[in-house]
Design a protein around this motif. Structure first.
Motif, PDB file in Angstrom:
ATOM      1  N   VAL A  10       0.859  -1.181   0.000  1.00 38.86           N
ATOM      2  CA  VAL A  10       0.000   0.000   0.000  1.00 38.86           C
ATOM      3  C   VAL A  10       0.890   1.225   0.000  1.00 38.86           C
ATOM      4  O   VAL A  10       1.741   1.378   0.871  1.00 38.86           O
ATOM      5  CB  VAL A  10      -0.927   0.001   1.239  1.00 38.86           C
ATOM      6  CG1 VAL A  10      -1.766   1.250   1.275  1.00 38.86           C
ATOM      7  CG2 VAL A  10      -1.782  -1.237   1.243  1.00 38.86           C
ATOM      8  N   GLN A  11       0.694   2.065  -0.994  1.00 41.35           N
ATOM      9  CA  GLN A  11       1.489   3.279  -1.075  1.00 41.35           C
ATOM     10  C   GLN A  11       0.662   4.435  -0.539  1.00 41.35           C
ATOM     11  O   GLN A  11      -0.412   4.721  -1.047  1.00 41.35           O
ATOM     12  CB  GLN A  11       1.895   3.562  -2.512  1.00 41.35           C
ATOM     13  CG  GLN A  11       2.817   2.523  -3.077  1.00 41.35           C
ATOM     14  CD  GLN A  11       3.184   2.823  -4.518  1.00 41.35           C
ATOM     15  OE1 GLN A  11       2.621   3.710  -5.138  1.00 41.35           O
ATOM     16  NE2 GLN A  11       4.135   2.084  -5.041  1.00 41.35           N
ATOM     17  N   HIS A  12       1.175   5.063   0.486  1.00 42.50           N
ATOM     18  CA  HIS A  12       0.481   6.210   1.040  1.00 42.50           C
ATOM     19  C   HIS A  12       1.027   7.464   0.390  1.00 42.50           C
ATOM     20  O   HIS A  12       2.238   7.657   0.310  1.00 42.50           O
ATOM     21  CB  HIS A  12       0.677   6.270   2.559  1.00 42.50           C
ATOM     22  CG  HIS A  12       0.038   5.112   3.254  1.00 42.50           C
ATOM     23  ND1 HIS A  12      -1.323   5.047   3.474  1.00 42.50           N
ATOM     24  CD2 HIS A  12       0.539   3.961   3.747  1.00 42.50           C
ATOM     25  CE1 HIS A  12      -1.611   3.925   4.088  1.00 42.50           C
ATOM     26  NE2 HIS A  12      -0.494   3.238   4.264  1.00 42.50           N
ATOM     27  N   VAL A  13       0.120   8.300  -0.082  1.00 39.94           N
ATOM     28  CA  VAL A  13       0.496   9.533  -0.743  1.00 39.94           C
ATOM     29  C   VAL A  13       0.169  10.688   0.190  1.00 39.94           C
ATOM     30  O   VAL A  13      -0.929  10.755   0.743  1.00 39.94           O
ATOM     31  CB  VAL A  13      -0.269   9.684  -2.076  1.00 39.94           C
ATOM     32  CG1 VAL A  13       0.104  10.975  -2.768  1.00 39.94           C
ATOM     33  CG2 VAL A  13       0.011   8.492  -2.969  1.00 39.94           C
ATOM     34  N   ALA A  14       1.104  11.582   0.339  1.00 32.49           N
ATOM     35  CA  ALA A  14       0.885  12.735   1.210  1.00 32.49           C
ATOM     36  C   ALA A  14      -0.154  13.656   0.573  1.00 32.49           C
ATOM     37  O   ALA A  14      -0.181  13.829  -0.647  1.00 32.49           O
ATOM     38  CB  ALA A  14       2.190  13.488   1.403  1.00 32.49           C
ATOM     39  N   PRO A  15      -1.025  14.242   1.359  1.00 30.95           N
ATOM     40  CA  PRO A  15      -2.018  15.151   0.796  1.00 30.95           C
ATOM     41  C   PRO A  15      -1.358  16.382   0.196  1.00 30.95           C
ATOM     42  O   PRO A  15      -0.362  16.887   0.709  1.00 30.95           O
ATOM     43  CB  PRO A  15      -2.909  15.503   1.977  1.00 30.95           C
ATOM     44  CG  PRO A  15      -2.187  15.092   3.188  1.00 30.95           C
ATOM     45  CD  PRO A  15      -1.191  14.072   2.796  1.00 30.95           C
ATOM     46  N   LYS A  16      -1.923  16.850  -0.904  1.00 34.87           N
ATOM     47  CA  LYS A  16      -1.363  17.987  -1.617  1.00 34.87           C
ATOM     48  C   LYS A  16      -2.209  19.246  -1.411  1.00 34.87           C
ATOM     49  O   LYS A  16      -1.686  20.346  -1.414  1.00 34.87           O
ATOM     50  CB  LYS A  16      -1.302  17.639  -3.105  1.00 34.87           C
ATOM     51  CG  LYS A  16      -0.568  18.614  -3.963  1.00 34.87           C
ATOM     52  CD  LYS A  16      -0.460  18.084  -5.377  1.00 34.87           C
ATOM     53  CE  LYS A  16       0.247  19.067  -6.289  1.00 34.87           C
ATOM     54  NZ  LYS A  16       0.309  18.579  -7.655  1.00 34.87           N
ATOM     55  N   LEU A  51      -3.008  24.648  -1.907  1.00 28.54           N
ATOM     56  CA  LEU A  51      -1.819  23.816  -1.782  1.00 28.54           C
ATOM     57  C   LEU A  51      -1.325  23.802  -0.345  1.00 28.54           C
ATOM     58  O   LEU A  51      -1.292  24.835   0.323  1.00 28.54           O
ATOM     59  CB  LEU A  51      -0.706  24.329  -2.688  1.00 28.54           C
ATOM     60  CG  LEU A  51      -0.824  23.951  -4.154  1.00 28.54           C
ATOM     61  CD1 LEU A  51       0.224  24.670  -4.974  1.00 28.54           C
ATOM     62  CD2 LEU A  51      -0.676  22.460  -4.339  1.00 28.54           C
ATOM     63  N   ILE A  52      -0.931  22.632   0.121  1.00 29.33           N
ATOM     64  CA  ILE A  52      -0.413  22.503   1.478  1.00 29.33           C
ATOM     65  C   ILE A  52       1.034  22.953   1.517  1.00 29.33           C
ATOM     66  O   ILE A  52       1.438  23.731   2.367  1.00 29.33           O
ATOM     67  CB  ILE A  52      -0.536  21.048   1.985  1.00 29.33           C
ATOM     68  CG1 ILE A  52      -2.005  20.694   2.139  1.00 29.33           C
ATOM     69  CG2 ILE A  52       0.205  20.863   3.286  1.00 29.33           C
ATOM     70  CD1 ILE A  52      -2.242  19.258   2.511  1.00 29.33           C
ATOM     71  N   ASP A  53       1.855  22.508   0.574  1.00 25.93           N
ATOM     72  CA  ASP A  53       3.259  22.854   0.520  1.00 25.93           C
ATOM     73  C   ASP A  53       3.400  24.212  -0.149  1.00 25.93           C
ATOM     74  O   ASP A  53       3.071  24.369  -1.319  1.00 25.93           O
ATOM     75  CB  ASP A  53       4.030  21.787  -0.260  1.00 25.93           C
ATOM     76  CG  ASP A  53       5.530  22.007  -0.226  1.00 25.93           C
ATOM     77  OD1 ASP A  53       6.213  21.365  -1.033  1.00 25.93           O
ATOM     78  OD2 ASP A  53       6.006  22.809   0.591  1.00 25.93           O
ATOM     79  N   THR A  96      -8.510  17.091   3.378  1.00 30.78           N
ATOM     80  CA  THR A  96      -7.350  17.082   2.496  1.00 30.78           C
ATOM     81  C   THR A  96      -7.620  16.217   1.276  1.00 30.78           C
ATOM     82  O   THR A  96      -8.516  15.377   1.273  1.00 30.78           O
ATOM     83  CB  THR A  96      -6.107  16.543   3.229  1.00 30.78           C
ATOM     84  OG1 THR A  96      -6.380  15.223   3.689  1.00 30.78           O
ATOM     85  CG2 THR A  96      -5.717  17.446   4.380  1.00 30.78           C
ATOM     86  N   TRP A  97      -6.804  16.439   0.232  1.00 31.06           N
ATOM     87  CA  TRP A  97      -6.909  15.676  -1.011  1.00 31.06           C
ATOM     88  C   TRP A  97      -5.511  15.524  -1.568  1.00 31.06           C
ATOM     89  O   TRP A  97      -4.711  16.459  -1.551  1.00 31.06           O
ATOM     90  CB  TRP A  97      -7.822  16.401  -1.984  1.00 31.06           C
ATOM     91  CG  TRP A  97      -7.997  15.730  -3.307  1.00 31.06           C
ATOM     92  CD1 TRP A  97      -8.322  14.422  -3.539  1.00 31.06           C
ATOM     93  CD2 TRP A  97      -7.863  16.340  -4.589  1.00 31.06           C
ATOM     94  NE1 TRP A  97      -8.407  14.183  -4.884  1.00 31.06           N
ATOM     95  CE2 TRP A  97      -8.130  15.348  -5.557  1.00 31.06           C
ATOM     96  CE3 TRP A  97      -7.558  17.608  -5.014  1.00 31.06           C
ATOM     97  CZ2 TRP A  97      -8.090  15.597  -6.911  1.00 31.06           C
ATOM     98  CZ3 TRP A  97      -7.521  17.855  -6.370  1.00 31.06           C
ATOM     99  CH2 TRP A  97      -7.787  16.858  -7.310  1.00 31.06           C
ATOM    100  N   THR A  98      -5.193  14.335  -2.077  1.00 32.75           N
ATOM    101  CA  THR A  98      -3.852  14.062  -2.582  1.00 32.75           C
ATOM    102  C   THR A  98      -3.634  14.585  -3.990  1.00 32.75           C
ATOM    103  O   THR A  98      -2.517  14.639  -4.455  1.00 32.75           O
ATOM    104  CB  THR A  98      -3.581  12.544  -2.596  1.00 32.75           C
ATOM    105  OG1 THR A  98      -4.534  11.916  -3.453  1.00 32.75           O
ATOM    106  CG2 THR A  98      -3.633  11.974  -1.205  1.00 32.75           C
ATOM    107  N   GLY A  99      -4.696  14.921  -4.688  1.00 30.05           N
ATOM    108  CA  GLY A  99      -4.558  15.343  -6.071  1.00 30.05           C
ATOM    109  C   GLY A  99      -4.785  14.189  -7.025  1.00 30.05           C
ATOM    110  O   GLY A  99      -4.719  14.346  -8.236  1.00 30.05           O
TER     111      GLY A  99
END
Length: 163
Positions: A74-80, A110-112, A89-92
Motif C-alpha cells: 500500500v502506497q500512502h500519498v501525502a495530501p497535496k 496547496l499545502i506545501d 485534504t486531497w492528494t490530487g
C-alpha cells in the motif's frame, strides 16, 4: 438540593437495573437459539465446525499455478491540497472533492508553500515548447486515392459546364 450521595445511589440502582435487563435479554436470545438448534437437530459441535470453516483458500496452500501472490504494498500519498474551512485534504489523485472541484486556481489550497511557484512557472512556460508536432493535413476537398488537386479540377469543370 440533591447531594452527591443521592446521585451515586441512583447510579447504583440504574446499573443494577441495566444488569438485570442484559441478563433477561440474553436469556431470551439463548432460549431462541436452543429452540432453533432443537428444531433443526443441530449440536454445539455442528455450530463450531461451521464457524471454523473459512471461505476461500486455506492458509499455507499455494495458488493453482504453484506460485503464491505477494501481498500488494500500500502506497500512502501525502495530501497535496487542504480545505481551510473544514480541514479536509486531497492528494490530487482521483476525483476531486466538492470543495475544490470547480476552483480554477487550486494553488490557493496547496499545502506545501514551495509547490506554488512551481505551478505558476509551469503555467508561464512558452507554448512553443509544449506544442505537439502533428501530421500534415490533407486539403478539404481531397479524398483517399486522389491527387491533392483533383478535387479542385473537378469543381472547376463542373462550374464551367454549368456556365
Amino acid at each position: 438540593m440533591v447531594t452527591l450521595d443521592a446521585i451515586n445511589l441512583k447510579i447504583a440502582k440504574l446499573q443494577k437495573q441495566a444488569e438485570t435487563l442484559v441478563k433477561t435479554q440474553s436469556s431470551v436470545g439463548l432460549t431462541k437459539i436452543r429452540d432453533l438448534m432443537h428444531k433443526h437437530g443441530l449440536s454445539v459441535a455442528d455450530i463450531e465446525s461451521f464457524v471454523g470453516k473459512k471461505r476461500g483458500r486455506k492458509p499455507g496452500v499455494a495458488a493453482a499455478n504453484g506460485v503464491a501472490k505477494a501481498p500488494r504494498a500500500v502506497q500512502h500519498v501525502a495530501p497535496k491540497y487542504a480545505d481551510p474551512k473544514s480541514g479536509a485534504t486531497w492528494t490530487g489523485r482521483g476525483r476531486a472533492p466538492l470543495w475544490i472541484r470547480d476552483v480554477k486556481d487550486r494553488s490557493k489550497f496547496l499545502i506545501d508553500a514551495g509547490a506554488a511557484p512551481k505551478a505558476a512557472a509551469a503555467k508561464k512556460a512558452p507554448k512553443a515548447a509544449t506544442k505537439r508536432v502533428t501530421a500534415k493535413t490533407k486539403p478539404v476537398g481531397a479524398k483517399r486515392g486522389r491527387k491533392p488537386g483533383a478535387a479542385a479540377k473537378k469543381t472547376r469543370a463542373v462550374a464551367q459546364a454549368a456556365a
